[in-house]
Design a protein around this motif. Structure first.
Motif, PDB file in Angstrom:
ATOM      1  N   GLN A  19       0.986  -1.189   0.049  1.00 15.33           N
ATOM      2  CA  GLN A  19       0.008   0.194  -0.064  1.00 15.33           C
ATOM      3  C   GLN A  19       0.762   1.244  -0.087  1.00 15.33           C
ATOM      4  O   GLN A  19       0.694   2.155  -0.753  1.00 15.33           O
ATOM      5  CB  GLN A  19      -0.888  -0.189   1.314  1.00 15.33           C
ATOM      6  N   THR A  20       1.742   1.288   0.787  1.00 13.00           N
ATOM      7  CA  THR A  20       2.738   2.376   0.896  1.00 13.00           C
ATOM      8  C   THR A  20       3.557   2.478  -0.523  1.00 13.00           C
ATOM      9  O   THR A  20       3.839   3.908  -0.932  1.00 13.00           O
ATOM     10  CB  THR A  20       3.939   2.269   2.076  1.00 13.00           C
ATOM     11  N   ARG A  21       4.157   1.567  -0.996  1.00 19.41           N
ATOM     12  CA  ARG A  21       4.808   1.606  -2.381  1.00 19.41           C
ATOM     13  C   ARG A  21       3.985   2.153  -3.312  1.00 19.41           C
ATOM     14  O   ARG A  21       4.265   2.850  -4.177  1.00 19.41           O
ATOM     15  CB  ARG A  21       5.562   0.091  -2.744  1.00 19.41           C
ATOM     16  N   SER A  22       2.608   1.819  -3.323  1.00 14.94           N
ATOM     17  CA  SER A  22       1.628   2.204  -4.346  1.00 14.94           C
ATOM     18  C   SER A  22       1.477   3.718  -4.227  1.00 14.94           C
ATOM     19  O   SER A  22       1.684   4.506  -5.260  1.00 14.94           O
ATOM     20  CB  SER A  22       0.172   1.394  -4.429  1.00 14.94           C
ATOM     21  N   ALA A  23       1.247   4.176  -3.000  1.00 16.05           N
ATOM     22  CA  ALA A  23       1.243   5.348  -2.848  1.00 16.05           C
ATOM     23  C   ALA A  23       2.320   6.515  -3.179  1.00 16.05           C
ATOM     24  O   ALA A  23       2.447   7.533  -3.716  1.00 16.05           O
ATOM     25  CB  ALA A  23       0.914   5.959  -1.337  1.00 16.05           C
ATOM     26  N   ASP A  24       3.634   5.907  -2.863  1.00 18.14           N
ATOM     27  CA  ASP A  24       4.932   6.338  -3.166  1.00 18.14           C
ATOM     28  C   ASP A  24       5.072   6.496  -4.760  1.00 18.14           C
ATOM     29  O   ASP A  24       5.512   7.534  -5.275  1.00 18.14           O
ATOM     30  CB  ASP A  24       5.981   5.574  -2.720  1.00 18.14           C
ATOM     31  N   ALA A  25       4.507   5.463  -5.631  1.00 21.71           N
ATOM     32  CA  ALA A  25       4.466   5.523  -6.913  1.00 21.71           C
ATOM     33  C   ALA A  25       3.741   6.632  -7.604  1.00 21.71           C
ATOM     34  O   ALA A  25       3.986   7.332  -8.417  1.00 21.71           O
ATOM     35  CB  ALA A  25       4.254   4.304  -7.538  1.00 21.71           C
ATOM     36  N   VAL A  26       2.418   6.857  -6.722  1.00 22.27           N
ATOM     37  CA  VAL A  26       1.624   7.638  -7.449  1.00 22.27           C
ATOM     38  C   VAL A  26       2.331   9.211  -7.156  1.00 22.27           C
ATOM     39  O   VAL A  26       2.267  10.078  -8.149  1.00 22.27           O
ATOM     40  CB  VAL A  26       0.288   7.778  -6.777  1.00 22.27           C
ATOM     41  N   ALA A  27       2.976   9.467  -5.952  1.00 21.28           N
ATOM     42  CA  ALA A  27       3.615  10.797  -5.578  1.00 21.28           C
ATOM     43  C   ALA A  27       4.762  10.918  -6.504  1.00 21.28           C
ATOM     44  O   ALA A  27       4.886  12.104  -6.974  1.00 21.28           O
ATOM     45  CB  ALA A  27       4.142  10.572  -4.209  1.00 21.28           C
ATOM     46  N   ARG A  28       5.466   9.950  -6.684  1.00 22.93           N
ATOM     47  CA  ARG A  28       6.699  10.180  -7.610  1.00 22.93           C
ATOM     48  C   ARG A  28       6.302  10.549  -9.070  1.00 22.93           C
ATOM     49  O   ARG A  28       6.859  11.150  -9.678  1.00 22.93           O
ATOM     50  CB  ARG A  28       7.577   8.988  -7.742  1.00 22.93           C
ATOM     51  N   LEU A  29       4.997   9.967  -9.554  1.00 26.06           N
ATOM     52  CA  LEU A  29       4.454  10.022 -10.882  1.00 26.06           C
ATOM     53  C   LEU A  29       4.047  11.572 -11.206  1.00 26.06           C
ATOM     54  O   LEU A  29       4.458  12.034 -12.072  1.00 26.06           O
ATOM     55  CB  LEU A  29       3.534   9.225 -11.510  1.00 26.06           C
ATOM     56  N   LEU A  30       3.536  12.154  -9.853  1.00 22.20           N
ATOM     57  CA  LEU A  30       3.054  13.340  -9.961  1.00 22.20           C
ATOM     58  C   LEU A  30       4.007  14.429  -9.971  1.00 22.20           C
ATOM     59  O   LEU A  30       4.088  15.483 -10.562  1.00 22.20           O
ATOM     60  CB  LEU A  30       1.913  13.722  -8.830  1.00 22.20           C
ATOM     61  N   LEU A  31       5.128  13.777  -9.263  1.00 23.19           N
ATOM     62  CA  LEU A  31       6.326  14.949  -9.240  1.00 23.19           C
ATOM     63  C   LEU A  31       7.242  14.904 -10.310  1.00 23.19           C
ATOM     64  O   LEU A  31       8.126  15.526 -10.329  1.00 23.19           O
ATOM     65  CB  LEU A  31       7.009  14.558  -7.812  1.00 23.19           C
ATOM     66  N   VAL A  32       6.962  14.047 -11.195  1.00 23.15           N
ATOM     67  CA  VAL A  32       7.766  14.063 -12.436  1.00 23.15           C
ATOM     68  C   VAL A  32       6.553  14.697 -13.784  1.00 23.15           C
ATOM     69  O   VAL A  32       7.319  15.671 -14.266  1.00 23.15           O
ATOM     70  CB  VAL A  32       7.796  12.456 -13.126  1.00 23.15           C
ATOM     71  N   LEU A  33       5.497  14.438 -13.444  1.00 16.29           N
ATOM     72  CA  LEU A  33       4.413  15.262 -14.634  1.00 16.29           C
ATOM     73  C   LEU A  33       4.307  16.612 -14.328  1.00 16.29           C
ATOM     74  O   LEU A  33       4.323  17.363 -15.447  1.00 16.29           O
ATOM     75  CB  LEU A  33       3.029  14.364 -14.422  1.00 16.29           C
ATOM     76  N   VAL A  34       4.014  17.018 -12.779  1.00 18.09           N
ATOM     77  CA  VAL A  34       4.063  18.440 -12.749  1.00 18.09           C
ATOM     78  C   VAL A  34       5.138  19.216 -13.122  1.00 18.09           C
ATOM     79  O   VAL A  34       4.999  20.103 -13.870  1.00 18.09           O
ATOM     80  CB  VAL A  34       3.517  18.391 -11.369  1.00 18.09           C
ATOM     81  N   PRO A  35       6.292  18.929 -12.815  1.00 21.35           N
ATOM     82  CA  PRO A  35       7.243  19.705 -13.084  1.00 21.35           C
ATOM     83  C   PRO A  35       7.737  19.776 -14.671  1.00 21.35           C
ATOM     84  O   PRO A  35       7.953  20.736 -15.213  1.00 21.35           O
ATOM     85  CB  PRO A  35       8.823  19.004 -12.391  1.00 21.35           C
ATOM     86  N   GLY A  36       7.347  18.481 -15.271  1.00 22.81           N
ATOM     87  CA  GLY A  36       7.538  18.273 -16.609  1.00 22.81           C
ATOM     88  C   GLY A  36       6.602  19.412 -17.230  1.00 22.81           C
ATOM     89  O   GLY A  36       6.951  19.817 -18.442  1.00 22.81           O
ATOM     90  N   LEU A  37       5.256  19.239 -16.882  1.00 26.31           N
ATOM     91  CA  LEU A  37       4.438  19.954 -17.339  1.00 26.31           C
ATOM     92  C   LEU A  37       4.616  21.537 -17.397  1.00 26.31           C
ATOM     93  O   LEU A  37       4.568  22.491 -18.378  1.00 26.31           O
ATOM     94  CB  LEU A  37       2.918  19.849 -16.775  1.00 26.31           C
ATOM     95  N   PHE A  38       5.165  21.995 -16.215  1.00 22.85           N
ATOM     96  CA  PHE A  38       5.552  23.328 -15.954  1.00 22.85           C
ATOM     97  C   PHE A  38       6.641  23.584 -17.052  1.00 22.85           C
ATOM     98  O   PHE A  38       6.341  24.684 -17.753  1.00 22.85           O
ATOM     99  CB  PHE A  38       5.954  23.560 -14.718  1.00 22.85           C
ATOM    100  N   PHE A  39       7.660  22.676 -17.048  1.00 27.00           N
ATOM    101  CA  PHE A  39       9.067  23.290 -17.911  1.00 27.00           C
ATOM    102  C   PHE A  39       8.441  23.286 -19.454  1.00 27.00           C
ATOM    103  O   PHE A  39       8.910  23.991 -20.183  1.00 27.00           O
ATOM    104  CB  PHE A  39       9.905  22.140 -17.841  1.00 27.00           C
ATOM    105  N   GLY A  40       7.672  22.238 -19.899  1.00 32.43           N
ATOM    106  CA  GLY A  40       7.029  22.369 -21.131  1.00 32.43           C
ATOM    107  C   GLY A  40       6.365  23.332 -21.587  1.00 32.43           C
ATOM    108  O   GLY A  40       6.328  24.051 -22.698  1.00 32.43           O
ATOM    109  N   LEU A  41       5.186  23.732 -20.780  1.00 33.38           N
ATOM    110  CA  LEU A  41       4.507  24.845 -20.965  1.00 33.38           C
ATOM    111  C   LEU A  41       5.171  26.273 -20.907  1.00 33.38           C
ATOM    112  O   LEU A  41       5.145  27.211 -21.547  1.00 33.38           O
ATOM    113  CB  LEU A  41       3.590  24.925 -19.757  1.00 33.38           C
TER     114      LEU A  41
END
Length: 713
Positions: free
Chosen positions: A220-242
């Protein structure tokens, strides 16, 4: 009781013996290593790794982020220091120090830290290991810094987005672009990286977490970590791309952020721009410039209709014309800051500083040119003259086609290409070849040689006058004459002078020119000195230009010269205070002249009183009675309806931010402003066609390329 006590004593001794044996075994095991031997002898106390707290990761994140930015800045600064340049000062530590300027703080350094930090954060989330992601970031920064250093050392040009096209097309030849001593730079870079790696390894040893940022212990913790990591890749990536997609668009949030943080584009010099604003900020600004809005009816079918329309127009025009444009040598002379001082509002001079050019204008096609610049913007006028395209059609986000547009274009038709083989196209500019990326662009335009002070083709004459820092116009004209005389072919020559470039600080001896205000408010000391120095330089240009034409007159082959001042010098601070003077401060002088060997000497065409540089090639064809291509036919008709056109103008020295709103300036044949809403149907159609043509060439699918639209009959 005694027996029981004795038994307990025996068990206690047994436990002690086991403990002692375990310690001895551990000691024996450790004794197999040097550290173990030292610890066994009591020399070293073992340092036990401890998990780094979150705040320490935060501090290290900021430090290594700043280190990456510093490495990038060192790359452009060291590259620049290896070249002697005339155009721009070195920035050095001011890149950081200007944050502490009380009067005008600038935080572009922090903008670079923010952008690198966004990429850094995404890397950390991808690897989930601080001591793996950080070396990757530093390694990337060092590689880019080395590339910047090499490119600047060789070409005095920072890395541009268009270089990515080179990597796709010619990556195999990269080793051929290594400068002398490149191996020492590479070895130094490796040594620097090795130092960083040693630091990372040491910190990794001290960190019991081994840099692992997310350490889920169950599913359960590993799944939550994976989601958090994915968001922390997508959000900075989106900011940089925009940010990358929008920072070049006027009115966007990204452009606003960059401006507020202190980004001040210096696009005449890509190296200075990278030093002043940071390599990443300067690079990102050119990734996705908004060129112009796509016309709603743009399509292949629409462009076929445009071609047909102006093929018919060309046929009508050519029916009465007898010669060919390329039967003559044509010389474009962009005379730096040349304009008539006597037309400046509120200014009185003691004598005429351009009597000979004034006389030349009276006896040939001539008039006033509407300039998009005041005190700057030379390359934009130059671009319009060479392409026939207008800055008025571009989006206000496009401030410098030479930097933002030309390097990435797949098709770049310019008027010199009408003269055929590249050997017939020659450029001369007695200054640095890197300015406005001219060396790169002129090669793309099809010029075989571009003679400058810094080469690779070095201009032959470099004389200065008195204390002036710039090459004289007489020397530039002499270099031009040599190119004309040594060729048996008809040519196109593009000449850009430098003698009258600002600043103006009493360079000339025996200067008897004076200027005074007629408004009742005296000129300031600096303004008066600048004006009087400029007048003397203008008078020297006047003599040199007339002498140049006399020498061309003696050459037994047809030659036509298109001479124009690119903009007024930005020295009229008194006149510029009045907004009503805007138009007057954007009108320079031009003429089209032909020598005795040409049948068009003394020709004066109608409708020449006002013009803009995009129309010069069509006017030259009319002056020379030369047949036109469909494109030149279009420009001919457009000029008949609109004498001159430029983007909105302001009477201040213009930087690299164009006016985002307001109508473009359109002048009629009398020099009066025209409102686009008042255009008749034919003029509206021509303007719509102009935007279609310009969009197709610069940002569209190049439907015109294989149609013969640009081809002379």
């Amino acid at each position: 009781m005694k027996q029981e006590s004795h038994g307990r004593d025996e068990r206690g001794v047994e436990r002690d013996a086991r403990a002692t044996g375990a310690s001895a075994g551990a000691a024996a095991k450790d004794a197999g290593t040097p550290d173990g031997e030292d610890r066994a002898r009591g020399r070293i106390s073992p340092i036990r790794p401890r998990p780094f707290p979150g705040w320490l990761y935060g501090v290290l994140f900021v430090l290594f982020d700043i280190a990456a930015v510093a490495i990038l800045e060192v790359g452009v600064s060291l590259g620049a220091s290896s070249r002697v340049t005339l155009s721009s000062p070195e920035v050095g530590w001011d890149f950081v120090g200007k944050m502490f300027n009380v009067r005008e703080p600038n935080f572009v350094f922090l903008l670079n830290v923010l952008l690198v930090g966004v990429l850094y954060l995404a890397l950390l989330m991808v690897f989930n290991r601080f001591w793996i992601a950080t070396p990757v970031l530093i390694a990337a920064a060092i590689v880019v810094a080395v590339i910047e250093h090499f490119k600047i050392s060789i070409r005095y040009e920072a890395v541009l987005p268009s270089d990515l096209n080179f990597l796709k097309a010619d990556a195999g030849n990269l080793m051929g672009f290594m400068p002398a001593g490149a191996h020492w730079v590479i070895l130094a870079a490796i040594a620097v990286f090795a130092v960083f790696v040693a630091v990372f390894v040491a910190l990794d040893r001290l960190d019991a977490r081994r840099g692992r940022l997310f350490r889920g212990s169950d599913r359960q913790t590993r799944s939550a970590d994976a989601v958090a990591r994915l968001l922390l890749v997508l959000v900075p990536g989106l900011f940089f791309g925009l940010y990358a997609m929008q920072v070049s668009t006027v009115g966007s949030w990204a452009k606003g952020l960059a401006t507020v943080m202190g980004d001040k584009p210096s696009m005449w010099d890509s190296v200075y721009d990278a030093q002043r604003n940071g390599p990443l900020v300067a690079f990102m600004r050119q990734v996705n410039p908004k060129v112009m809005d796509k016309p709603s009816d743009y399509s292949e079918e629409t462009m076929k209709q445009v071609v047909a329309r102006y093929e018919k127009a060309a046929k009508d025009i050519n029916a009465s014309r007898k010669s060919s444009l390329t039967d003559s040598t044509v010389i474009y002379v962009l005379s730096e800051s040349f304009s008539d001082t006597s037309r400046v509002p509120g200014l009185k001079t003691n004598k005429d500083s351009m009597p000979r050019i004034r006389q030349i204008k009276e006896h040939t096609t001539s008039g006033l040119m509407l300039s998009s610049g005041y005190g700057g913007g030379t390359a934009n006028l130059e671009y319009m003259g060479l392409t026939g395209l207008s800055m008025a059609n571009f989006d206000s986000s496009l401030t410098s086609p030479y930097q933002q547009l030309v390097p990435g274009e797949h098709w770049t038709p310019t008027i010199n290409q009408m003269w055929g083989a590249s050997k017939n196209s020659i450029g001369l500019h007695p200054y640095e070849s890197s300015m406005y990326s001219r060396a790169t662009n002129y090669k793309k335009f099809g010029f075989s040689h571009f003679y400058t002070l810094t080469g690779p083709d070095v201009i032959s004459h470099q004389d200065r006058i008195d204390d002036s820092r710039y090459v004289s116009d007489a020397a530039t004209y002499l270099s031009t004459l040599e190119e004309v005389e040594k060729s048996d072919s008809n040519q196109f020559l593009q000449v850009i002078t430098m003698q009258n470039h600002m600043p103006y600080h009493g360079w000339y001896k025996n200067n008897d020119f004076t200027a005074e205000s007629t408004t009742g408010t005296p000129l300031g000391k600096d303004e008066q000195e600048s004006i009087e120095t400029y007048q003397k330089g203008q008078a020297i240009t006047d003599e040199a230009t007339a002498d140049f034409l006399d020498k061309l007159d003696a050459i037994d082959k047809p030659i036509t010269v298109v001479f124009y001042g690119d903009h007024l010098p930005g020295i009229y601070s008194s006149a510029s205070e009045d907004d009503d003077n805007s138009l007057a401060l954007h009108l320079t002088d031009y003429f089209i002249w032909s020598n005795k060997a040409s049948s068009s000497q003394g020709e004066k065409i109608d409708g020449a009183a006002y013009s803009s540089p995009n129309f010069f090639v069509a006017q030259a064809a009319e002056h020379m009675d030369a047949k036109v291509s469909p494109y030149l036919a279009f420009l001919t008709l457009m000029h008949e309806k609109v004498a001159a056109m430029e983007p909105p103008v302001v009477n201040k020295i213009q930087g690299w931010d164009r006016i985002p709103e307001g109508q473009a300036i359109y002048l009629d044949s009398k020099g009066d402003p025209m409102a686009e809403s008042d255009f008749d149907q034919e003029t509206k159609q021509l303007l719509e066609d102009y935007k279609l043509i310009q969009y197709d060439i610069t940002d569209g699918k190049n439907y015109l390329k294989d149609t013969g639209f640009m081809t002379l009959p």
